[in-house]
Design a protein around this motif. Structure first.
Motif, PDB file in Angstrom:
ATOM      1  N   ILE A  85      -1.501  -5.235 -16.172  1.00 15.12           N
ATOM      2  CA  ILE A  85      -2.259  -5.501 -14.916  1.00 15.12           C
ATOM      3  C   ILE A  85      -1.777  -4.510 -14.313  1.00 15.12           C
ATOM      4  CG2 ILE A  85      -3.089  -6.582 -12.771  1.00 15.12           C
ATOM      5  CD1 ILE A  85      -2.802  -9.235 -14.273  1.00 15.12           C
ATOM      6  N   THR A  86      -2.993  -3.536 -13.558  1.00 14.98           N
ATOM      7  CA  THR A  86      -2.726  -2.462 -12.587  1.00 14.98           C
ATOM      8  C   THR A  86      -3.311  -2.812 -11.487  1.00 14.98           C
ATOM      9  OG1 THR A  86      -2.420  -0.837 -14.554  1.00 14.98           O
ATOM     10  CG2 THR A  86      -2.735   0.069 -12.476  1.00 14.98           C
ATOM     11  N   LEU A  87      -2.623  -2.751 -10.492  1.00 13.81           N
ATOM     12  CA  LEU A  87      -3.301  -3.031  -8.901  1.00 13.81           C
ATOM     13  C   LEU A  87      -2.750  -2.066  -8.152  1.00 13.81           C
ATOM     14  CD1 LEU A  87      -2.773  -6.833  -8.784  1.00 13.81           C
ATOM     15  CD2 LEU A  87      -4.933  -5.677  -8.955  1.00 13.81           C
ATOM     16  N   ALA A  88      -2.346  -0.796  -8.751  1.00 13.40           N
ATOM     17  CA  ALA A  88      -1.811   0.461  -8.007  1.00 13.40           C
ATOM     18  C   ALA A  88      -2.860   0.924  -6.850  1.00 13.40           C
ATOM     19  CB  ALA A  88      -1.308   1.517  -8.994  1.00 13.40           C
ATOM     20  N   ASN A  89      -2.281   1.464  -5.585  1.00 11.43           N
ATOM     21  CA  ASN A  89      -2.797   2.248  -4.675  1.00 11.43           C
ATOM     22  C   ASN A  89      -3.933   1.254  -4.289  1.00 11.43           C
ATOM     23  OD1 ASN A  89      -1.217   4.554  -5.169  1.00 11.43           O
ATOM     24  ND2 ASN A  89      -2.147   4.912  -7.221  1.00 11.43           N
ATOM     25  N   ASN A  90      -3.761   0.272  -3.779  1.00 10.80           N
ATOM     26  CA  ASN A  90      -4.824  -0.647  -3.258  1.00 10.80           C
ATOM     27  C   ASN A  90      -4.248  -0.968  -1.627  1.00 10.80           C
ATOM     28  OD1 ASN A  90      -7.131  -1.917  -4.890  1.00 10.80           O
ATOM     29  ND2 ASN A  90      -5.492  -2.016  -6.289  1.00 10.80           N
ATOM     30  N   GLU A  91      -4.527  -2.041  -1.409  1.00 13.52           N
ATOM     31  CA  GLU A  91      -3.803  -2.258   0.229  1.00 13.52           C
ATOM     32  C   GLU A  91      -3.357  -3.692   0.345  1.00 13.52           C
ATOM     33  OE1 GLU A  91      -7.092  -1.618   2.911  1.00 13.52           O
ATOM     34  OE2 GLU A  91      -7.253   0.374   2.086  1.00 13.52           O
ATOM     35  N   LEU A  92      -2.646  -4.124  -0.993  1.00 14.01           N
ATOM     36  CA  LEU A  92      -2.088  -5.593  -1.066  1.00 14.01           C
ATOM     37  C   LEU A  92      -0.953  -5.630  -0.300  1.00 14.01           C
ATOM     38  CD1 LEU A  92      -2.374  -5.766  -4.856  1.00 14.01           C
ATOM     39  CD2 LEU A  92      -3.783  -6.741  -3.174  1.00 14.01           C
ATOM     40  N   LYS A  93      -0.770  -6.864   0.602  1.00 16.44           N
ATOM     41  CA  LYS A  93       0.322  -7.212   1.543  1.00 16.44           C
ATOM     42  C   LYS A  93       1.200  -8.363   0.560  1.00 16.44           C
ATOM     43  CE  LYS A  93      -1.348  -5.628   5.802  1.00 16.44           C
ATOM     44  NZ  LYS A  93      -2.818  -5.923   6.242  1.00 16.44           N
ATOM     45  N   SER A  94       0.546  -8.798  -0.140  1.00 15.71           N
ATOM     46  CA  SER A  94       1.274  -9.911  -1.011  1.00 15.71           C
ATOM     47  C   SER A  94       0.508 -10.350  -2.288  1.00 15.71           C
ATOM     48  CB  SER A  94       1.376 -11.280  -0.104  1.00 15.71           C
ATOM     49  OG  SER A  94       0.226 -11.728   0.098  1.00 15.71           O
ATOM     50  N   LEU A  95       1.215 -11.108  -3.082  1.00 15.49           N
ATOM     51  CA  LEU A  95       0.455 -11.701  -4.468  1.00 15.49           C
ATOM     52  C   LEU A  95       0.880 -13.162  -4.309  1.00 15.49           C
ATOM     53  CD1 LEU A  95       1.353  -9.185  -7.146  1.00 15.49           C
ATOM     54  CD2 LEU A  95      -0.763  -9.612  -6.212  1.00 15.49           C
TER      55      LEU A  95
ATOM     56  N   LEU B  57       2.309  -2.347  -9.471  1.00 14.05           N
ATOM     57  CA  LEU B  57       1.981  -2.512  -8.129  1.00 14.05           C
ATOM     58  C   LEU B  57       2.393  -1.283  -7.327  1.00 14.05           C
ATOM     59  CD1 LEU B  57       3.266  -6.334  -8.238  1.00 14.05           C
ATOM     60  CD2 LEU B  57       0.822  -5.545  -8.347  1.00 14.05           C
ATOM     61  N   GLU B  58       2.399  -0.141  -7.904  1.00 13.99           N
ATOM     62  CA  GLU B  58       2.758   0.743  -7.020  1.00 13.99           C
ATOM     63  C   GLU B  58       1.804   1.421  -5.898  1.00 13.99           C
ATOM     64  OE1 GLU B  58       1.121   2.996 -10.524  1.00 13.99           O
ATOM     65  OE2 GLU B  58       2.190   1.140 -10.191  1.00 13.99           O
ATOM     66  N   GLY B  59       2.257   1.900  -4.515  1.00 15.08           N
ATOM     67  CA  GLY B  59       1.349   2.256  -3.741  1.00 15.08           C
ATOM     68  C   GLY B  59       0.517   1.262  -3.010  1.00 15.08           C
ATOM     69  N   ASN B  60       1.279  -0.151  -2.684  1.00 13.07           N
ATOM     70  CA  ASN B  60       0.670  -0.895  -1.934  1.00 13.07           C
ATOM     71  C   ASN B  60       1.314  -1.196  -0.519  1.00 13.07           C
ATOM     72  OD1 ASN B  60      -1.947  -2.260  -3.040  1.00 13.07           O
ATOM     73  ND2 ASN B  60      -0.495  -2.152  -4.765  1.00 13.07           N
ATOM     74  N   PHE B  61       1.327  -2.312   0.013  1.00 13.85           N
ATOM     75  CA  PHE B  61       2.165  -2.875   1.198  1.00 13.85           C
ATOM     76  C   PHE B  61       3.067  -3.926   0.971  1.00 13.85           C
ATOM     77  CE2 PHE B  61      -1.871  -0.626   2.865  1.00 13.85           C
ATOM     78  CZ  PHE B  61      -1.179   0.631   3.519  1.00 13.85           C
ATOM     79  N   LEU B  62       3.519  -4.064  -0.202  1.00 17.43           N
ATOM     80  CA  LEU B  62       4.218  -5.334  -0.586  1.00 17.43           C
ATOM     81  C   LEU B  62       5.623  -5.123  -0.134  1.00 17.43           C
ATOM     82  CD1 LEU B  62       3.263  -5.577  -4.318  1.00 17.43           C
ATOM     83  CD2 LEU B  62       2.226  -6.886  -2.469  1.00 17.43           C
ATOM     84  N   HIS B  63       5.988  -6.441   0.457  1.00 14.57           N
ATOM     85  CA  HIS B  63       7.424  -6.247   1.214  1.00 14.57           C
ATOM     86  C   HIS B  63       8.134  -7.491   0.282  1.00 14.57           C
ATOM     87  CE1 HIS B  63       6.495  -9.704   3.619  1.00 14.57           C
ATOM     88  NE2 HIS B  63       5.466  -9.230   3.799  1.00 14.57           N
ATOM     89  N   ARG B  64       7.659  -8.064  -0.453  1.00 15.90           N
ATOM     90  CA  ARG B  64       8.366  -9.408  -1.218  1.00 15.90           C
ATOM     91  C   ARG B  64       7.307  -9.892  -2.252  1.00 15.90           C
ATOM     92  NH1 ARG B  64       6.380 -14.304  -0.785  1.00 15.90           N
ATOM     93  NH2 ARG B  64       5.021 -14.793   0.943  1.00 15.90           N
ATOM     94  N   LEU B  65       8.000 -10.543  -3.527  1.00 16.00           N
ATOM     95  CA  LEU B  65       7.296 -11.127  -4.534  1.00 16.00           C
ATOM     96  C   LEU B  65       7.635 -12.595  -4.428  1.00 16.00           C
ATOM     97  CD1 LEU B  65       8.522  -8.788  -7.339  1.00 16.00           C
ATOM     98  CD2 LEU B  65       6.255  -8.771  -6.057  1.00 16.00           C
ATOM     99  N   PRO B  66       6.453 -13.439  -4.773  1.00 17.78           N
ATOM    100  CA  PRO B  66       6.554 -14.747  -5.030  1.00 17.78           C
ATOM    101  C   PRO B  66       7.678 -15.275  -5.896  1.00 17.78           C
ATOM    102  CG  PRO B  66       4.689 -14.108  -5.990  1.00 17.78           C
ATOM    103  CD  PRO B  66       5.205 -13.105  -5.491  1.00 17.78           C
ATOM    104  N   ASN B  67       8.344 -16.424  -5.629  1.00 22.28           N
ATOM    105  CA  ASN B  67       9.357 -16.915  -6.528  1.00 22.28           C
ATOM    106  C   ASN B  67       8.858 -17.236  -8.012  1.00 22.28           C
ATOM    107  OD1 ASN B  67      11.368 -16.820  -4.739  1.00 22.28           O
ATOM    108  ND2 ASN B  67      10.991 -19.032  -3.881  1.00 22.28           N
ATOM    109  N   GLU B  68       7.611 -17.466  -7.916  1.00 23.47           N
ATOM    110  CA  GLU B  68       6.999 -17.465  -9.343  1.00 23.47           C
ATOM    111  C   GLU B  68       6.918 -16.225 -10.059  1.00 23.47           C
ATOM    112  OE1 GLU B  68       5.840 -20.843  -6.557  1.00 23.47           O
ATOM    113  OE2 GLU B  68       5.769 -18.584  -6.426  1.00 23.47           O
ATOM    114  N   VAL B  69       7.348 -15.263  -9.895  1.00 26.45           N
ATOM    115  CA  VAL B  69       7.522 -13.957 -10.672  1.00 26.45           C
ATOM    116  C   VAL B  69       8.410 -14.196 -11.875  1.00 26.45           C
ATOM    117  CG1 VAL B  69       9.605 -12.971  -9.456  1.00 26.45           C
ATOM    118  CG2 VAL B  69       7.574 -11.495 -10.724  1.00 26.45           C
ATOM    119  N   SER B  70       9.386 -15.406 -11.588  1.00 26.23           N
ATOM    120  CA  SER B  70      10.443 -15.773 -12.574  1.00 26.23           C
ATOM    121  C   SER B  70       9.443 -16.536 -13.692  1.00 26.23           C
ATOM    122  CB  SER B  70      11.424 -16.880 -11.932  1.00 26.23           C
ATOM    123  OG  SER B  70      10.630 -17.979 -11.523  1.00 26.23           O
TER     124      SER B  70
END
Length: 184
Positions: free
Chosen positions: A55-65, A81-94
């Motif tokens: 999945i490529t969600l690059a260069n959007n305006e995402l603040k979270s998933l 997920l490059e080029g967004n506004f993310l500052h953390r990932l949900p724990n479920e990334v595990s």
């Protein structure tokens, strides 16, 4: 403005339909001006989520998933997920136990997303151009498949720069202290 929004929505719909109709293992929603992952996509993709590996969600305006994103696409091999506004990932990334590569460059991470250290298949982590100072070097050193961590253009602490080299068996890419990324 409404016309541009309509075009963006149509573009997302077209890309999602292409993925479903072609049976592709890739969902590319790069540069779609997304501020969040559209909820309606879960319904459209419900019969093919297991076959989506990139999945490529690059260069959007995402603040979270959301956690739902991570648990729905648990068969992912690569997440861009490059080029967004993310500052953390949900724990479920595990739950992404098959993930081999994640690109989080050019986001707003201040803390290294430690949940990534629990992923057994992860080979490549790209966190270039964030605001990370500290890195869990000891945890990264225990990751069995890890080959490369890109931390260029992060304000890494002197401790990380000194402690990491003798402990790690993977490539850790860092910039010289105080280096700035080139202008866009």
């Amino acid at each position: 403005m409404l016309k541009k929004m309509g075009e963006a929505v149509a573009r997302v719909a077209r890309k999602v339909n292409e993925t479903v109709e072609s049976g592709s293992d890739t969902l590319d929603l790069a540069e779609c001006k997304l501020v969040s992952f559209p909820i309606g996509i879960y319904k459209v993709l419900r019969n093919v989520t297991d076959q989506i590996h990139l999945i490529t969600l690059a260069n959007n305006e995402l603040k979270s998933l959301t956690s739902k994103f991570m648990t729905t696409f648990c068969q992912l091999r690569e997440l861009r997920l490059e080029g967004n506004f993310l500052h953390r990932l949900p724990n479920e990334v595990s739950t992404l136990q098959h993930l081999k590569a994640i690109d989080l460059s050019r986001n707003q991470f201040r803390d290294f997303p430690e949940q990534l250290t629990t992923l057994p298949a992860l080979e490549t982590i790209n966190l270039e151009e964030n605001d990370i100072v500290d890195v869990p070097v000891e945890k990264l050193a225990t990751m069995p498949a890890l080959r490369s961590v890109n931390l260029r253009f992060n304000p890494l602490s002197a401790e990380v720069r000194v402690i990491a080299p003798p402990l790690i068996k993977f490539d850790m890419l860092v910039s010289p202290e105080g280096a700035r990324p080139p202008p866009p």
